[in-house]
Design a protein around this motif. Structure first.
Motif, PDB file in Angstrom:
ATOM      1  N   SER A   1     -44.154 -80.977 -20.690  1.00  0.00           N
ATOM      2  CA  SER A   1     -43.968 -80.568 -19.202  1.00  0.00           C
ATOM      3  C   SER A   1     -43.167 -81.310 -18.634  1.00  0.00           C
ATOM      4  N   THR A   2     -42.264 -80.708 -17.595  1.00  0.00           N
ATOM      5  CA  THR A   2     -41.466 -81.763 -16.882  1.00  0.00           C
ATOM      6  C   THR A   2     -42.441 -82.619 -15.774  1.00  0.00           C
ATOM      7  N   LYS A   3     -43.730 -82.344 -15.767  1.00  0.00           N
ATOM      8  CA  LYS A   3     -44.557 -83.083 -14.810  1.00  0.00           C
ATOM      9  C   LYS A   3     -45.559 -83.574 -15.521  1.00  0.00           C
ATOM     10  N   LYS A   4     -45.787 -85.110 -15.793  1.00  0.00           N
ATOM     11  CA  LYS A   4     -46.631 -85.866 -16.728  1.00  0.00           C
ATOM     12  C   LYS A   4     -48.221 -85.440 -16.441  1.00  0.00           C
ATOM     13  N   ALA A   5     -48.561 -84.880 -14.964  1.00  0.00           N
ATOM     14  CA  ALA A   5     -49.913 -84.748 -15.034  1.00  0.00           C
ATOM     15  C   ALA A   5     -50.183 -83.523 -15.344  1.00  0.00           C
ATOM     16  N   VAL A   6     -49.350 -82.633 -15.646  1.00  0.00           N
ATOM     17  CA  VAL A   6     -49.664 -81.395 -16.077  1.00  0.00           C
ATOM     18  C   VAL A   6     -49.975 -81.285 -17.585  1.00  0.00           C
ATOM     19  N   ALA A   7     -49.056 -82.270 -18.228  1.00  0.00           N
ATOM     20  CA  ALA A   7     -49.084 -82.547 -19.775  1.00  0.00           C
ATOM     21  C   ALA A   7     -50.378 -82.943 -20.065  1.00  0.00           C
ATOM     22  N   GLU A   8     -50.650 -84.093 -19.101  1.00  0.00           N
ATOM     23  CA  GLU A   8     -51.860 -84.834 -19.462  1.00  0.00           C
ATOM     24  C   GLU A   8     -53.337 -84.004 -19.276  1.00  0.00           C
ATOM     25  N   LEU A   9     -53.139 -83.057 -18.136  1.00  0.00           N
ATOM     26  CA  LEU A   9     -54.272 -82.076 -18.072  1.00  0.00           C
ATOM     27  C   LEU A   9     -54.563 -81.289 -19.420  1.00  0.00           C
ATOM     28  N   ILE A  10     -53.229 -80.746 -19.899  1.00  0.00           N
ATOM     29  CA  ILE A  10     -53.281 -79.895 -21.009  1.00  0.00           C
ATOM     30  C   ILE A  10     -53.740 -80.575 -22.200  1.00  0.00           C
ATOM     31  N   GLN A  11     -53.637 -81.722 -22.486  1.00  0.00           N
ATOM     32  CA  GLN A  11     -53.673 -82.852 -23.534  1.00  0.00           C
ATOM     33  C   GLN A  11     -55.382 -82.867 -23.419  1.00  0.00           C
ATOM     34  N   ASP A  12     -55.831 -83.237 -22.137  1.00  0.00           N
ATOM     35  CA  ASP A  12     -57.498 -83.415 -22.042  1.00  0.00           C
ATOM     36  C   ASP A  12     -58.083 -82.178 -22.407  1.00  0.00           C
ATOM     37  N   VAL A  13     -57.469 -80.995 -21.966  1.00  0.00           N
ATOM     38  CA  VAL A  13     -58.111 -79.660 -22.277  1.00  0.00           C
ATOM     39  C   VAL A  13     -58.251 -79.296 -23.850  1.00  0.00           C
ATOM     40  N   PHE A  14     -57.252 -79.454 -24.435  1.00  0.00           N
ATOM     41  CA  PHE A  14     -57.220 -79.338 -25.852  1.00  0.00           C
ATOM     42  C   PHE A  14     -57.702 -80.179 -26.853  1.00  0.00           C
ATOM     43  N   MET A  15     -57.724 -81.508 -26.535  1.00  0.00           N
ATOM     44  CA  MET A  15     -57.856 -82.463 -27.270  1.00  0.00           C
ATOM     45  C   MET A  15     -59.265 -82.666 -27.780  1.00  0.00           C
ATOM     46  N   THR A  16     -59.616 -82.631 -29.279  1.00  0.00           N
ATOM     47  CA  THR A  16     -60.728 -82.904 -30.120  1.00  0.00           C
ATOM     48  C   THR A  16     -60.702 -83.960 -31.014  1.00  0.00           C
ATOM     49  N   PRO A  17     -61.572 -84.249 -31.682  1.00  0.00           N
ATOM     50  CA  PRO A  17     -61.649 -85.114 -32.985  1.00  0.00           C
ATOM     51  C   PRO A  17     -60.776 -84.749 -34.043  1.00  0.00           C
ATOM     52  N   LYS A  18     -60.531 -83.145 -34.093  1.00  0.00           N
ATOM     53  CA  LYS A  18     -59.478 -82.605 -35.178  1.00  0.00           C
ATOM     54  C   LYS A  18     -58.520 -82.248 -34.707  1.00  0.00           C
ATOM     55  N   PHE A  19     -58.087 -82.206 -33.174  1.00  0.00           N
ATOM     56  CA  PHE A  19     -56.926 -81.399 -32.660  1.00  0.00           C
ATOM     57  C   PHE A  19     -56.454 -82.555 -31.747  1.00  0.00           C
ATOM     58  N   ARG A  20     -55.317 -83.330 -32.262  1.00  0.00           N
ATOM     59  CA  ARG A  20     -54.797 -84.467 -31.497  1.00  0.00           C
ATOM     60  C   ARG A  20     -53.684 -84.071 -30.835  1.00  0.00           C
ATOM     61  N   VAL A  21     -53.669 -84.083 -29.588  1.00  0.00           N
ATOM     62  CA  VAL A  21     -52.628 -83.636 -28.756  1.00  0.00           C
ATOM     63  C   VAL A  21     -51.913 -84.800 -28.095  1.00  0.00           C
ATOM     64  N   TYR A  22     -50.429 -84.887 -28.269  1.00  0.00           N
ATOM     65  CA  TYR A  22     -49.711 -85.960 -27.640  1.00  0.00           C
ATOM     66  C   TYR A  22     -49.135 -85.302 -26.519  1.00  0.00           C
ATOM     67  N   THR A  23     -48.337 -86.069 -25.574  1.00  0.00           N
ATOM     68  CA  THR A  23     -47.493 -85.530 -24.492  1.00  0.00           C
ATOM     69  C   THR A  23     -46.207 -85.859 -24.688  1.00  0.00           C
ATOM     70  N   ASN A  24     -45.030 -85.192 -23.897  1.00  0.00           N
ATOM     71  CA  ASN A  24     -43.840 -85.293 -24.007  1.00  0.00           C
ATOM     72  C   ASN A  24     -43.141 -84.579 -22.851  1.00  0.00           C
ATOM     73  N   PRO A  25     -42.152 -85.269 -22.002  1.00  0.00           N
ATOM     74  CA  PRO A  25     -41.513 -84.659 -20.893  1.00  0.00           C
ATOM     75  C   PRO A  25     -40.200 -83.788 -21.360  1.00  0.00           C
ATOM     76  N   ASP A  26     -39.836 -83.807 -22.638  1.00  0.00           N
ATOM     77  CA  ASP A  26     -38.773 -82.934 -23.141  1.00  0.00           C
ATOM     78  C   ASP A  26     -39.079 -81.464 -23.423  1.00  0.00           C
ATOM     79  N   VAL A  27     -39.172 -80.657 -22.368  1.00  0.00           N
ATOM     80  CA  VAL A  27     -39.473 -79.426 -22.608  1.00  0.00           C
ATOM     81  C   VAL A  27     -38.500 -78.514 -23.349  1.00  0.00           C
ATOM     82  N   ILE A  28     -37.384 -79.032 -23.060  1.00  0.00           N
ATOM     83  CA  ILE A  28     -36.032 -78.226 -24.073  1.00  0.00           C
ATOM     84  C   ILE A  28     -36.131 -78.417 -25.390  1.00  0.00           C
ATOM     85  N   GLY A  29     -36.407 -79.911 -25.678  1.00  0.00           N
ATOM     86  CA  GLY A  29     -36.456 -80.250 -26.944  1.00  0.00           C
ATOM     87  C   GLY A  29     -37.573 -79.681 -27.772  1.00  0.00           C
TER      88      GLY A  29
END
Length: 341
Positions: A153-181
């Protein structure tokens, strides 16, 4: 925040519903087909797209899209790329505030050559946008196999919120500001996966596939840089990670479709045989058009486009790639004046 809408009840939308339901979220899973909704709600299984996975009672299938999106802060868009704009049009007058749209489709809109983030911004300008992407077959995620993805996401807080929502011990979520890439990596690797499948269908070996994957990766990064992405993103999960899994796994619809085409099936027969959306087929045309628009050299993409849309012979396409003018491996970054050998 405990109530989440997922638009699209295919294998990936259903698998993400399984992940979120295990965390205690209540999921409204929207599908167009009322019969399929009733089947999911009664059998607690998506028999059409994800057989063998028991669905929690926290997951409720519905064909009422207004009910599905009402009062939801987080809306996951799991419809195919070509259906995103229509779906956003359907929901935009029924959402309130600034919802977070989490896109999980991997493609480029055909007529406009727009990325999904651009489509969402045009239709629902007040929405926050995140893309969730990476090497993640639905069949494995639903069975709780360790998986890593990236939320961009272009907004760090939004990416981190989605990271928290989806993250589990078997589903690891990283964040990245590069939406285009992240968007381009997820979309363009499907084209290369078609090529890898065609290679398999022709009976070629690991050497051929490795070459296609490696030089395909170069094409993806080249196009991404031209469109404003960070080249380093393509070394990550939505780049080389997703490319590896999509080119090598039989879970991959794009690879399976490519195998059939390599074996002599027509494009239409290959699509019918897969029975689900093969994003790479539409993306091959869009990425070819983008290469012309941006003046980017993408020989593998061009040959795949010609096979799919111009009836080019697959074996001749491989020969043309092998007989291209000789060049440096790192032609994009090597300056002839800097070579002293």
């Amino acid at each position: 925040m405990k109530n989440i809408c997922i638009l699209g009840g295919g294998s990936w939308g259903t698998a993400l519903a399984v992940v979120l339901a295990k965390k205690g979220y209540h999921i409204d899973l929207w599908l167009r087909d009322k019969k399929q909704c009733d089947e999911i709600n009664n059998a607690r299984e998506n028999l059409k797209y994800l057989q063998g996975i028991l669905l929690s009672n926290n997951i409720r299938a519905t064909n009422d899209i207004i009910r599905a999106v009402s009062n939801k802060k987080i809306i996951v868009s799991a419809v195919p790329t070509h259906a995103v704009r229509e779906t956003m049009k359907l929901i935009k007058s029924h959402i309130c505030g600034e919802p977070i749209i989490v896109n999980v489709a991997k493609g480029i809109e055909m007529n406009t050559l727009s990325r999904v983030s651009e489509v969402v911004a045009e239709e629902i300008p007040n929405a926050e946008y995140t893309i969730l992407s990476g090497p993640s077959h639905a069949e494995e995620v639903a069975r709780d196999m360790p998986t890593t993805v990236v939320a961009a996401s272009t907004k760090k807080a939004v990416a981190e919120l989605i990271q928290d929502v989806f993250m589990t011990p078997k589903f690891r979520v990283y964040t990245n500001p590069d939406v285009i890439g992240v968007e381009l990596g997820g979309a363009l690797k499907n084209v290369i996966a078609l090529g890898a499948g065609i290679s398999d269908g022709l009976g070629y070996g690991d050497n051929t596939k490795a070459a296609l994957m490696n030089r395909g990766f170069v094409e993806i990064a080249r196009m991404g840089e031209a469109m404003g992405a960070n080249k380093m993103t393509f070394a990550g999960l939505s780049g080389i990670g997703d490319l590896i899994v999509t080119c090598t796994s039989m879970h991959s619809r794009n690879r399976r479709a490519g195998i059939l085409i390599g074996q002599g099936y027509s494009l239409q027969k290959a699509i019918e045989s897969i029975g689900m959306v093969v994003e790479g087929i539409k993306t091959a045309k869009a990425s070819y058009q983008l290469s012309k628009k941006y003046g980017v050299t993408m020989p593998i993409t061009e040959e795949i486009y010609k096979v799919l849309y111009e009836g080019a012979d697959v074996k001749n396409a491989v020969v043309k790639l092998m007989l291209r003018d000789k060049t440096h491996e790192i032609e994009d970054i090597v300056n002839e004046d800097q070579l002293f050998w």
